[in-house]
Design an enzyme around this catalytic site. Sequence first.
Site, short mmCIF file in Angstrom:
data_model
loop_
_atom_site.label_atom_id
_atom_site.label_comp_id
_atom_site.label_asym_id
_atom_site.label_seq_id
_atom_site.Cartn_x
_atom_site.Cartn_y
_atom_site.Cartn_z
CG ASP A 1 0.49 31.49 -63.84
OD1 ASP A 1 1.22 30.48 -63.72
OD2 ASP A 1 0.47 32.41 -63.00
CG HIS B 1 1.72 34.84 -58.55
ND1 HIS B 1 2.76 35.65 -58.92
CD2 HIS B 1 2.14 34.17 -57.45
CE1 HIS B 1 3.77 35.47 -58.09
NE2 HIS B 1 3.43 34.59 -57.18
CE LYS C 1 5.50 28.56 -58.24
NZ LYS C 1 5.57 28.94 -56.84
CB CYS D 1 2.53 37.00 -55.11
SG CYS D 1 4.16 37.04 -54.40
CD GLN E 1 1.13 26.94 -57.26
OE1 GLN E 1 1.17 25.78 -56.87
NE2 GLN E 1 1.93 27.87 -56.78
N1 7TS Z 1 1.95 32.05 -61.02
C1 7TS Z 1 1.49 31.32 -60.00
C2 7TS Z 1 0.09 30.78 -60.06
C3 7TS Z 1 2.32 31.05 -58.91
O1 7TS Z 1 1.86 30.31 -57.91
C4 7TS Z 1 3.63 31.59 -58.88
C5 7TS Z 1 4.53 31.41 -57.69
C6 7TS Z 1 4.07 32.32 -59.99
C7 7TS Z 1 3.20 32.53 -61.03
C8 7TS Z 1 5.46 32.83 -60.09
O2 7TS Z 1 6.37 31.79 -60.24
P1 7TS Z 1 7.94 32.04 -60.21
O3 7TS Z 1 8.54 30.68 -60.19
O4 7TS Z 1 8.28 32.81 -61.41
O5 7TS Z 1 8.21 32.82 -58.95
N2 7TS Z 1 3.84 31.21 -56.50
C9 7TS Z 1 4.36 31.22 -55.26
C10 7TS Z 1 3.59 30.94 -54.13
O6 7TS Z 1 2.41 30.65 -54.14
N3 7TS Z 1 4.36 31.03 -53.04
O7 7TS Z 1 5.59 31.35 -53.43
C11 7TS Z 1 5.61 31.48 -54.80
#
Ligand code: 7TS
Length: 409
Positions: free
Chosen positions: A204, A126, A230, A368, A207
């Site tokens: 990370d 990401h 999430k 992303c 997910q």
């Molecule tokens: N890393 C991964 C693997 C992610 O899927 C996401 C967000 C992030 C980091 C960032 O997370 P945040 O909570 O700091 O924004 N992924 C997604 C997605 O797949 N669709 O919307 C956000």
Amino acid sequence: MSEKENIEALHRSDFLALDQSIHGHPLVYLDNAATTLKPSVVVESIKNHYAKETANVHRGIHFLSAMGTQKYEATREAVKNLIHSPHLEEVIFTKGTTDAINLVAHSWSEIYLQEGDEILVSTMEHHSNIVPWQIAAQKKGAIVKEIPINDQGEILEDRYQELLSSSKVKMVAMAHVSNTLGTINDVKKYAKWAHEKGAHFLVDGAQSIAHMKVDVQDLDCDFFAFSAHKMFGPTGVGVLWGKKTLLEEMPPYQGGGAMIKEVKFEGTTFNELPEKFEAGTPHIAGVIAFKSAIDYMLEIGLDRISQVEDQLVKYATKKLSEIKGLRIIGTAQDKASVVSFVMEGAHPHDLGMILDEQGVAIRTGHHCTQPLMNRFNVPATARASFCFYNNSEDVDRLVSALKKAQELL
Ligand code: 7TS
């Protein structure tokens, strides 16, 4: 054509969002990788805090402030147990995964990164696990290198080992589960390889955390980052877990209230962990409600959750594969409940719009992960991501909505 299956959802009625129609159709929510829905207990917890228990934490001696502090800290304890952290102070509350990775990239690189050093990230990361490292590398004159993947969307292990053979690698940062491909990376093995070469390893976990058991001691990573939203919790809250020895060495990320011991104009001393990394008033209601989300998830059980999600992703993969002209992007052996795809003659954005008109919520775009889109030579994909409150009927609705889109386009 394969038979329809009957996969039962778990605890669907706890999610009020599912009890509504969108554009005249009952909502089918398949955008769980972007954010999960919130069960009523989490919504109630937030409401209760603001309605009756508003107070700041860690500063007042009055009743509500003390209770708020106790509840806030109870979440830290819940996170510690969830990820099997050896020490409570290794759990740092952040705004989310992005914030957690930025914290590490900023503070860790202050002491560990030098000119000419290398940071490895995989093609499937990401942007939030690429860009913070690029910023840190630019400041220090270091280099970010890519660990490539194969056509199924799996890490090319020989290439990873080749890259690791350089003594300049100081950090490897990798997703536990890819948000676009669903690939589950064997981060335990990859962290071991990194450590053998003297590099640190950040996972990370955005997910993975809601879909499988995570044990940071077993993974033996150095840092693990994730977001509450999430995993059925509120937005604006996340966690950075880090090994105590590293966190203690790292300088603060932000300055302000709560992170200090003593402030003088001649110089300031910083607080102990975890406060050193928690400057300012945090998202109190969010952190407190986060505990409700963790408790809720554990009550259902991660084994049961992953069992249902596994059934759903297998069924969806089978059904989607039967659609003519549809190609699934990401066919790793070990996959979580995410299916990305492209369809001949249809831009993912148009697919997303037509599905939305039928009440089916998916995500379309680059998710992303632009380097990954380039790797597969597609501008974007459509992505359906499943959760335990989905059922086989949701998959059937996705498939029939796609067939309708195909007719229209
Ligand atoms: N890393 C991964 C693997 C992610 O899927 C996401 C967000 C992030 C980091 C960032 O997370 P945040 O909570 O700091 O924004 N992924 C997604 C997605 O797949 N669709 O919307 C956000």
